[in-house]
Design an enzyme around this catalytic site. Sequence first.
Site, PDB file in Angstrom:
ATOM      1  N   GLN A  57       0.836  -1.204   0.000  1.00 25.51           N
ATOM      2  CA  GLN A  57       0.000   0.000   0.000  1.00 25.51           C
ATOM      3  C   GLN A  57       0.872   1.255   0.000  1.00 25.51           C
ATOM      4  O   GLN A  57       0.492   2.264  -0.593  1.00 25.51           O
ATOM      5  CB  GLN A  57      -0.951  -0.013   1.210  1.00 25.51           C
ATOM      6  CG  GLN A  57      -2.081   1.007   1.115  1.00 25.51           C
ATOM      7  CD  GLN A  57      -3.085   0.706  -0.002  1.00 25.51           C
ATOM      8  OE1 GLN A  57      -3.150  -0.414  -0.506  1.00 25.51           O
ATOM      9  NE2 GLN A  57      -3.845   1.696  -0.402  1.00 25.51           N
TER      10      GLN A  57
ATOM     11  N   HIS B 105      -8.019  -2.990   1.790  1.00 22.06           N
ATOM     12  CA  HIS B 105      -7.316  -4.087   1.114  1.00 22.06           C
ATOM     13  C   HIS B 105      -6.316  -4.771   2.059  1.00 22.06           C
ATOM     14  O   HIS B 105      -5.994  -5.940   1.887  1.00 22.06           O
ATOM     15  CB  HIS B 105      -6.614  -3.570  -0.141  1.00 22.06           C
ATOM     16  CG  HIS B 105      -7.570  -3.305  -1.280  1.00 22.06           C
ATOM     17  ND1 HIS B 105      -8.084  -4.308  -2.059  1.00 22.06           N
ATOM     18  CD2 HIS B 105      -8.128  -2.160  -1.725  1.00 22.06           C
ATOM     19  CE1 HIS B 105      -8.913  -3.783  -2.966  1.00 22.06           C
ATOM     20  NE2 HIS B 105      -8.961  -2.475  -2.777  1.00 22.06           N
TER      21      HIS B 105
ATOM     22  N   SER C 254      -6.160   1.172   4.572  1.00 21.29           N
ATOM     23  CA  SER C 254      -6.802   0.518   3.427  1.00 21.29           C
ATOM     24  C   SER C 254      -7.553  -0.745   3.810  1.00 21.29           C
ATOM     25  O   SER C 254      -7.041  -1.600   4.540  1.00 21.29           O
ATOM     26  CB  SER C 254      -5.757   0.160   2.374  1.00 21.29           C
ATOM     27  OG  SER C 254      -6.366  -0.580   1.326  1.00 21.29           O
TER      28      SER C 254
ATOM     29  N   TRP D 146     -16.329  -0.870  -8.274  1.00 17.55           N
ATOM     30  CA  TRP D 146     -15.599  -2.142  -8.359  1.00 17.55           C
ATOM     31  C   TRP D 146     -15.116  -2.650  -6.999  1.00 17.55           C
ATOM     32  O   TRP D 146     -14.700  -3.794  -6.874  1.00 17.55           O
ATOM     33  CB  TRP D 146     -14.363  -1.957  -9.253  1.00 17.55           C
ATOM     34  CG  TRP D 146     -13.421  -0.898  -8.723  1.00 17.55           C
ATOM     35  CD1 TRP D 146     -12.427  -1.078  -7.784  1.00 17.55           C
ATOM     36  CD2 TRP D 146     -13.390   0.492  -9.059  1.00 17.55           C
ATOM     37  NE1 TRP D 146     -11.790   0.110  -7.524  1.00 17.55           N
ATOM     38  CE2 TRP D 146     -12.362   1.094  -8.296  1.00 17.55           C
ATOM     39  CE3 TRP D 146     -14.125   1.301  -9.930  1.00 17.55           C
ATOM     40  CZ2 TRP D 146     -12.051   2.465  -8.382  1.00 17.55           C
ATOM     41  CZ3 TRP D 146     -13.808   2.655 -10.009  1.00 17.55           C
ATOM     42  CH2 TRP D 146     -12.791   3.215  -9.246  1.00 17.55           C
ATOM     43  N   HIS D 147     -15.130  -1.805  -5.984  1.00 15.01           N
ATOM     44  CA  HIS D 147     -14.537  -2.166  -4.692  1.00 15.01           C
ATOM     45  C   HIS D 147     -15.601  -2.783  -3.776  1.00 15.01           C
ATOM     46  O   HIS D 147     -16.538  -2.111  -3.347  1.00 15.01           O
ATOM     47  CB  HIS D 147     -13.922  -0.928  -4.032  1.00 15.01           C
ATOM     48  CG  HIS D 147     -13.293  -1.185  -2.682  1.00 15.01           C
ATOM     49  ND1 HIS D 147     -11.923  -1.202  -2.472  1.00 15.01           N
ATOM     50  CD2 HIS D 147     -13.852  -1.433  -1.460  1.00 15.01           C
ATOM     51  CE1 HIS D 147     -11.668  -1.452  -1.184  1.00 15.01           C
ATOM     52  NE2 HIS D 147     -12.830  -1.594  -0.553  1.00 15.01           N
TER      53      HIS D 147
ATOM     54  N   ASP E  73     -11.211  -5.728  -5.580  1.00 10.70           N
ATOM     55  CA  ASP E  73     -11.629  -4.897  -6.709  1.00 10.70           C
ATOM     56  C   ASP E  73     -12.022  -5.852  -7.827  1.00 10.70           C
ATOM     57  O   ASP E  73     -11.195  -6.621  -8.321  1.00 10.70           O
ATOM     58  CB  ASP E  73     -10.491  -3.983  -7.161  1.00 10.70           C
ATOM     59  CG  ASP E  73     -10.108  -2.971  -6.083  1.00 10.70           C
ATOM     60  OD1 ASP E  73     -10.962  -2.656  -5.229  1.00 10.70           O
ATOM     61  OD2 ASP E  73      -8.949  -2.505  -6.108  1.00 10.70           O
TER      62      ASP E  73
ATOM     63  N   GLU F  42     -16.615   4.009  -6.137  1.00  6.71           N
ATOM     64  CA  GLU F  42     -15.815   2.890  -6.648  1.00  6.71           C
ATOM     65  C   GLU F  42     -16.736   1.681  -6.856  1.00  6.71           C
ATOM     66  O   GLU F  42     -16.855   0.841  -5.962  1.00  6.71           O
ATOM     67  CB  GLU F  42     -14.683   2.531  -5.675  1.00  6.71           C
ATOM     68  CG  GLU F  42     -13.616   3.604  -5.569  1.00  6.71           C
ATOM     69  CD  GLU F  42     -12.333   3.108  -4.892  1.00  6.71           C
ATOM     70  OE1 GLU F  42     -12.313   1.949  -4.412  1.00  6.71           O
ATOM     71  OE2 GLU F  42     -11.365   3.881  -4.847  1.00  6.71           O
TER      72      GLU F  42
ATOM     73  N   ALA G 126      -6.212   4.761  -0.429  1.00  6.28           N
ATOM     74  CA  ALA G 126      -6.061   4.927   1.025  1.00  6.28           C
ATOM     75  C   ALA G 126      -4.585   4.994   1.405  1.00  6.28           C
ATOM     76  O   ALA G 126      -3.743   4.344   0.774  1.00  6.28           O
ATOM     77  CB  ALA G 126      -6.725   3.763   1.738  1.00  6.28           C
TER      78      ALA G 126
HETATM   79 ZN    ZN Z   1     -10.329  -1.387  -3.809  1.00  7.03          ZN
END
Ligand code: ZN
Length: 291
Positions: free
Chosen positions: A171, A199, A197, A257-258, A206, A255, A192
Site C-alpha cells: 500500500q 485491502h 486501506s 468495483w470495490h 476490486d 468505486e 487509502a
Molecule cells: Zn479497492
Amino acid sequence: MRAAKLETVPAASSRAPISRAVRRRRTLVIAGAVAALAVVSLVAGVVSAQPSASVGQATTTQTATLAPEPTATPRPSPSASPEPVVVPTFDMAARSIDDPASIWVVSNKQRPLNPVDYEPADLVEVPVAHTWSPLLRQEASDAVVAMFDAAATEAGLNLASNSAYRSYSTQVEVYDQDVAANGQAFADTSTARPGHSEHQTGLAIDIGAESGSCSLGACFGETAEGQWLVANAWRFGYLLRYPADKTEITGFSYEPWHFRYIGVDLATEMHNTGVTTLEEFFGLPAAPDYS
Ligand SMILES: [Zn+2]
C-alpha cells in the site's frame, strides 16, 4: 449510538414455520368456506321453492367466508400454538468494529488499522480469474468464488479480480505512485494511505468484468457485471463500500468495483434496512478526511 435497535433478518427458523402455519390455517378457512358453500347450494337446491330461505342461506355463506379464524374447527391443530410476537433485533455488538481481524472492522480515514501494519493470518489464493494474483482471507475467498459462480450461472457474466489483499508495504508503493502521478489531494480521494486501506484487511476485492471493460472506472457501474454485483453482492456477504452518493461519509470517490466482505448476516441486514455505509450503520462519524 451503537445500541440502536434494528429489525433483523427473518431467521428461517423463526418465521418460516409461522407463515406455513398461517397458510395452513387460511387453507382451512377457505376449505371450510367451500364446504359451507357446497352445503348451502345443496340446501338451496332442495328448498329452492322458498325464496326467503335462499336469501338467508346466502347471508350465511358470506359470513362463513369472512370468518377470520376457524374458531368452530373442532380439530386441534399442531400449528395452533401461540405465535411469537417478538421480532429479534440485530445484535450490532456481535463482532468488533475495531479489531482488524474482525470481518466487521471499520477502516477509513479516521480509523487506521491497529496495528497499522496488521497482516491477516489466514490469507489464501483466490481461485478465480484475475489480472493480479489475488489473496484474501479464507472466508472472503470462499464467498468470492460462490459469487463469481453465481454471476456466471445466473446471469452468464464472467467476473475477474483486479486486486485483493495488499500488505502495508504494498500500500505504501500504491499510495506513493498515486501521489507521484496525480498529487496528494487527488490521491487521497482514490487511494487509502497505508494502514487505512480495506485491502490490507484481506477482506476487500476490486472486481471487474473478465473482458476488462471499464475496469477500475466509474463506468463499471453501468456495465452488466457492475449492475449484477450491486444487486447481488449482499447475498454473498459483500458490500459496495464506496457508493456514489456517500463520498462525504466514506471519504472516497465512487468505486463500483470495490467490494468489502462483511459476512452474510450484516450484509443482509444492511440490504434490508437500506443503509449503505458501515459508518452510518454503526453510528460512526463521517470520515471525509484524515485527522
Ligand atoms: Zn479497492
